[in-house]
Design an enzyme around this catalytic site. Structure first.
Site, PDB file in Angstrom:
ATOM      1  N   GLU A 173       6.432  -9.411  -8.450  1.00 48.55           N
ATOM      2  CA  GLU A 173       7.761  -8.594  -8.835  1.00 48.55           C
ATOM      3  C   GLU A 173       9.020  -9.349  -8.622  1.00 48.55           C
ATOM      4  O   GLU A 173       9.841  -8.608  -8.277  1.00 48.55           O
ATOM      5  CB  GLU A 173       7.790  -7.428  -8.479  1.00 48.55           C
ATOM      6  CG  GLU A 173       6.292  -6.110  -8.579  1.00 48.55           C
ATOM      7  CD  GLU A 173       6.316  -5.052  -7.725  1.00 48.55           C
ATOM      8  OE1 GLU A 173       7.401  -4.719  -7.336  1.00 48.55           O
ATOM      9  OE2 GLU A 173       5.385  -4.231  -7.992  1.00 48.55           O
ATOM     10  N   ASN A 213       2.255 -11.815  -9.971  1.00 49.94           N
ATOM     11  CA  ASN A 213       1.894 -10.566 -10.203  1.00 49.94           C
ATOM     12  C   ASN A 213       3.036  -9.560 -10.507  1.00 49.94           C
ATOM     13  O   ASN A 213       4.139  -9.557  -9.908  1.00 49.94           O
ATOM     14  CB  ASN A 213       1.081  -9.853  -8.847  1.00 49.94           C
ATOM     15  CG  ASN A 213       0.501  -8.430  -9.296  1.00 49.94           C
ATOM     16  OD1 ASN A 213      -0.477  -8.264 -10.236  1.00 49.94           O
ATOM     17  ND2 ASN A 213       0.711  -7.528  -8.514  1.00 49.94           N
ATOM     18  N   HIS A 250       0.576  -0.640 -15.229  1.00 41.48           N
ATOM     19  CA  HIS A 250       0.806   0.691 -14.791  1.00 41.48           C
ATOM     20  C   HIS A 250       1.533   1.238 -16.254  1.00 41.48           C
ATOM     21  O   HIS A 250       2.749   1.297 -16.716  1.00 41.48           O
ATOM     22  CB  HIS A 250       2.200   0.737 -13.911  1.00 41.48           C
ATOM     23  CG  HIS A 250       1.542   0.272 -12.725  1.00 41.48           C
ATOM     24  ND1 HIS A 250       0.811   0.962 -11.790  1.00 41.48           N
ATOM     25  CD2 HIS A 250       1.926  -0.590 -11.861  1.00 41.48           C
ATOM     26  CE1 HIS A 250       0.708   0.349 -10.556  1.00 41.48           C
ATOM     27  NE2 HIS A 250       1.271  -0.647 -10.544  1.00 41.48           N
ATOM     28  N   GLU A 279      -3.290  -3.604 -11.377  1.00 45.05           N
ATOM     29  CA  GLU A 279      -2.903  -2.158 -10.832  1.00 45.05           C
ATOM     30  C   GLU A 279      -2.943  -0.985 -11.657  1.00 45.05           C
ATOM     31  O   GLU A 279      -2.033  -0.263 -12.087  1.00 45.05           O
ATOM     32  CB  GLU A 279      -1.510  -2.419 -10.028  1.00 45.05           C
ATOM     33  CG  GLU A 279      -1.222  -3.367  -9.193  1.00 45.05           C
ATOM     34  CD  GLU A 279       0.099  -3.267  -8.558  1.00 45.05           C
ATOM     35  OE1 GLU A 279       0.691  -2.463  -8.694  1.00 45.05           O
ATOM     36  OE2 GLU A 279       0.232  -4.572  -7.763  1.00 45.05           O
ATOM     37  N   ASP A 281      -3.123   1.998 -14.114  1.00 49.89           N
ATOM     38  CA  ASP A 281      -3.013   3.555 -14.108  1.00 49.89           C
ATOM     39  C   ASP A 281      -2.423   3.882 -15.224  1.00 49.89           C
ATOM     40  O   ASP A 281      -1.719   3.387 -15.789  1.00 49.89           O
ATOM     41  CB  ASP A 281      -2.606   4.335 -13.011  1.00 49.89           C
ATOM     42  CG  ASP A 281      -1.232   3.579 -12.661  1.00 49.89           C
ATOM     43  OD1 ASP A 281      -0.407   3.017 -13.279  1.00 49.89           O
ATOM     44  OD2 ASP A 281      -1.018   3.821 -11.298  1.00 49.89           O
TER      45      ASP A 281
HETATM   46  O1  G3I Z   1       2.004   5.829   5.963  1.00 47.11           O
HETATM   47  C1  G3I Z   1       3.169   6.323   5.876  1.00 47.11           C
HETATM   48  C2  G3I Z   1       3.485   7.835   6.602  1.00 47.11           C
HETATM   49  O2  G3I Z   1       2.928   7.604   7.985  1.00 47.11           O
HETATM   50  C3  G3I Z   1       4.519   8.481   6.495  1.00 47.11           C
HETATM   51  O3  G3I Z   1       4.623   9.654   7.075  1.00 47.11           O
HETATM   52  C4  G3I Z   1       5.034   8.309   5.082  1.00 47.11           C
HETATM   53  C5  G3I Z   1       6.607   8.745   4.730  1.00 47.11           C
HETATM   54  O4  G3I Z   1       7.065   8.644   3.897  1.00 47.11           O
HETATM   55  O5  G3I Z   1       4.980   7.030   4.448  1.00 47.11           O
HETATM   56  C6  G3I Z   1       3.798   6.477   4.540  1.00 47.11           C
HETATM   57  O6  G3I Z   1       3.774   5.149   3.751  1.00 47.11           O
HETATM   58  C7  G3I Z   1       3.932   5.296   2.547  1.00 47.11           C
HETATM   59  C8  G3I Z   1       2.738   4.210   2.022  1.00 47.11           C
HETATM   60  O7  G3I Z   1       2.790   4.161   0.626  1.00 47.11           O
HETATM   61  C9  G3I Z   1       1.386   4.844   2.337  1.00 47.11           C
HETATM   62  O8  G3I Z   1       1.143   6.127   1.581  1.00 47.11           O
HETATM   63  C10 G3I Z   1       5.050   4.714   2.176  1.00 47.11           C
HETATM   64  O9  G3I Z   1       6.323   5.581   2.468  1.00 47.11           O
HETATM   65  C11 G3I Z   1       5.168   4.468   0.774  1.00 47.11           C
HETATM   66  O10 G3I Z   1       6.564   3.763   0.378  1.00 47.11           O
HETATM   67  C12 G3I Z   1       4.347   3.473   0.292  1.00 47.11           C
HETATM   68  O11 G3I Z   1       4.122   3.487  -1.136  1.00 47.11           O
HETATM   69  C13 G3I Z   1       3.397   2.349  -1.835  1.00 47.11           C
HETATM   70  C14 G3I Z   1       4.211   1.429  -2.581  1.00 47.11           C
HETATM   71  O12 G3I Z   1       3.577   0.641  -3.186  1.00 47.11           O
HETATM   72  C15 G3I Z   1       5.310   0.730  -1.781  1.00 47.11           C
HETATM   73  O13 G3I Z   1       6.041   0.038  -2.659  1.00 47.11           O
HETATM   74  C16 G3I Z   1       2.249   2.875  -2.493  1.00 47.11           C
HETATM   75  O14 G3I Z   1       1.360   3.411  -1.618  1.00 47.11           O
HETATM   76  C17 G3I Z   1       1.550   1.644  -3.211  1.00 47.11           C
HETATM   77  O15 G3I Z   1       0.565   2.306  -4.191  1.00 47.11           O
HETATM   78  C18 G3I Z   1       2.603   0.854  -4.197  1.00 47.11           C
HETATM   79  O16 G3I Z   1       1.888  -0.084  -4.569  1.00 47.11           O
HETATM   80  C19 G3I Z   1       2.784  -0.853  -5.360  1.00 47.11           C
HETATM   81  C20 G3I Z   1       2.196  -2.414  -5.529  1.00 47.11           C
HETATM   82  O17 G3I Z   1       1.959  -2.834  -4.369  1.00 47.11           O
HETATM   83  C21 G3I Z   1       3.030  -3.112  -6.330  1.00 47.11           C
HETATM   84  N1  G3I Z   1       3.185  -2.756  -7.591  1.00 47.11           N
HETATM   85  C22 G3I Z   1       3.562  -1.453  -7.812  1.00 47.11           C
HETATM   86  C23 G3I Z   1       2.823  -0.271  -6.839  1.00 47.11           C
HETATM   87  C24 G3I Z   1       3.279   0.806  -7.228  1.00 47.11           C
HETATM   88  O18 G3I Z   1       4.435   1.196  -6.844  1.00 47.11           O
END
Ligand code: G3I
Length: 497
Positions: A173, A213, A250, A279, A281
């Site tokens: 990105e 990516n 996406h 990725e 969806d």
């Molecule tokens: O695990 C913690 C939890 O303990 C805490 O309480 C909570 C509070 O907000 O956060 C949790 O972590 C989160 C994590 O996902 C697991 O669920 C993070 O806040 C959250 O920011 C994180 O989001 C991820 C995101 O990337 C971050 O940029 C998404 O799961 C994940 O699907 C997403 O994936 C990205 C790819 O890497 C790149 N392309 C876009 C895609 C979608 O955004």
């Protein structure tokens, strides 16, 4: 990007017509009668899972896996059954793997890696250099200190996963929507940060595919797509190592499948890189969009696989849009069937015509060069099967390397179907399943050291029936066995020295 264009209908260039499919099936049935007891697998038999269906055309079908859900048996049952590639949703990112500078932690990523490999599932690495999900210590760096930290991070993580992964998203990105570079702290270290990341990655693990990516690069006429395209074109023209482009795909949050998606895929591929949908969806899991994006991939020979960004709707980062292939109860949705049907109707070998039988069905053996040593040349790469560093150690995995004809590339095919090197060591399959390593080992007469050199250009293991296979074409690409699929990366010939 907010209006939803009609679902992609593609040019259909590589897909068999109904009539042609009927003729192929009929011919296969007639051949089965003629051959009496011999059972010939029907190349067009429908597979019942996404991974198996994709494998028929040499592709994979993957999912993002969240480590925290591996204890949920409903989740793991679907994931293990349906997918043959996984990506860690968060566990291999920068904040997860290097929470303190110089202190690496791989336990969360390893949990997913181990879960996958114990089930014969491959893994993509995600992601090494990104403006987001940086640990606090990295966010506060800049200039040459940050540049060095990025290099150290790539080296540290890639050393741990060396030889284990199918691909790495090296850079994620890095572009703005208008096609310019995103103004991140990494960009602030100099415009060459992306190529430095790729060069570092190639040195760290020459055997893994290196991908750029990004999201919103699916529409060919969109400025961001063109910006990324120009960078890949530039990298290829200057020899910056890059093997693949991941299009996140996406189609949520207001995006939808563009009608020119296949043009985007084939245009990137024409630069000499693989493409993958990394990725996926889709808002409300539109069946037409899911079928269209899958068909576009099937129509492009270098589109090597599709990954959806989660298993069930309830696992999605955008769960309110119900964008995945399984509902929260684990039931297959209509979009699942639409994807499966497209995978099952794909040309088994998109780089050739459909009128010739798939090489994977029933190869016959052909007499290889007899007597003296031969080199084993990969048709796709032009490179030779090579024992790294002329090692004589049992268990040394063989690789592709520039052909030079020295003793570590000299193989002799014996009357007992062994491929010997150095006189007393044999080409040996370290297992019989998909992705088992091909290595050298003291000759022991067992069937995992016996190989059929086939008239269709493949070399198959007598024990496994699987083909010698490589994931890429570069120096250092590791050799494995994999289900024969008729693709060019499984074509090897013995050439007398
Ligand atoms: O695990 C913690 C939890 O303990 C805490 O309480 C909570 C509070 O907000 O956060 C949790 O972590 C989160 C994590 O996902 C697991 O669920 C993070 O806040 C959250 O920011 C994180 O989001 C991820 C995101 O990337 C971050 O940029 C998404 O799961 C994940 O699907 C997403 O994936 C990205 C790819 O890497 C790149 N392309 C876009 C895609 C979608 O955004």
């Amino acid at each position: 990007m907010s209006a939803r264009p009609p679902a992609h209908r593609g040019e259909d260039q590589g897909r068999p017509t109904a009539l042609r499919r009927a003729l192929i099936i009929g011919a296969t049935s007639a051949l089965a009668v003629l051959t009496g007891m011999m059972v010939i697998p029907d190349a067009n038999a429908a597979a019942s899972t996404l991974g198996a269906a994709a494998a028929q055309s040499g592709r994979y079908f993957g999912t993002a896996i969240a480590g925290g859900r591996l204890g949920d048996s409903a989740y793991t049952t679907i994931a293990a059954r349906e997918f043959n590639m996984v990506t860690a949703e968060n566990e291999m990112k920068i904040d997860a793997t290097e929470p303190q500078r110089g202190q690496f932690t791989f336990s969360a990523g390893d949990n997913i890696y181990n879960w996958a490999t114990q089930r014969g599932i491959k893994m993509r690495g995600h992601t090494l250099a990104w403006h987001s999900q940086q640990p606090g210590w990295m966010q506060s760096l800049s200039g040459s200190t940050l540049r060095q930290a990025m290099i150290d991070h790539i080296n540290g993580v890639m050393a741990h996963y060396k030889g284990k992964l199918a691909a790495w998203d090296v850079v994620n990105e890095a572009f703005n929507e208008d096609g310019s570079r995103r103004q991140s702290n990494l960009q602030g270290t100099g415009n060459d940060w992306i190529e430095v990341a790729f060069r570092t990655a190639r040195n760290a693990d020459p055997s893994v595919k290196l991908c750029y990516n990004d999201y919103n690069i699916e529409n060919w006429s969109y400025a961001k797509t063109q910006g990324v395209y120009r960078m890949i074109q530039d990298f290829k023209s200057r020899g910056v190592p890059i093997d693949c482009v991941g299009l996140q795909t996406h189609f949520t949050g207001g995006s939808s499948l563009p009608s020119n998606f296949q043009t985007t895929l084939s245009s990137f591929a024409a630069l000499g890189v693989d493409v993958a949908l990394t990725e996926v969806d889709v808002t409300n899991a539109s069946t037409s969009q899911y079928a269209g994006l899958t068909q576009a991939c099937m129509n492009v020979a270098r589109c090597i696989g599709i990954t959806v960004w989660g298993v069930r709707d309830s696992d999605s980062w955008r769960s309110s849009e119900s964008p995945l292939l399984f509902d929260g109860g684990g039931n297959k949705k209509a979009a699942y069937t639409s994807v499966l049907n497209v995978l099952n109707s794909a040309n088994p070998n998109p780089s050739t015509t459909t009128s010739s039988p798939a090489p994977s069905t029933s190869p016959t053996t052909s007499p290889p060069p007899s007597g003296g040593p031969s080199k084993i040349v990969g048709s796709q790469s032009g490179r030779c099967i090579d024992v790294p560093n002329s090692s004589h150690n049992n268990g040394t995995r063989v690789q592709l390397y520039d052909c030079h004809g020295l003793t570590n590339q000299q193989w002799t095919y014996t009357a007992s179907k062994q491929l010997t090197v150095y006189g007393n060591m044999c080409l040996d399959a370290a297992g019989s399943g998909n992705s088992a390593a091909v290595q050298i080992y003291s000759c022991n007469g067992q069937t995992n050291q016996q190989w059929n050199v086939n008239s269709n250009g493949t070399i198959t293991g007598v024990q496994s029936g699987r083909c010698i296979d490589v994931w890429g074409t570069g120096n250092g690409q590791q050799v494995q066995i994999y289900d024969c699929n008729g693709q060019a990366n499984q074509q090897f010939r013995l050439v007398a020295l």
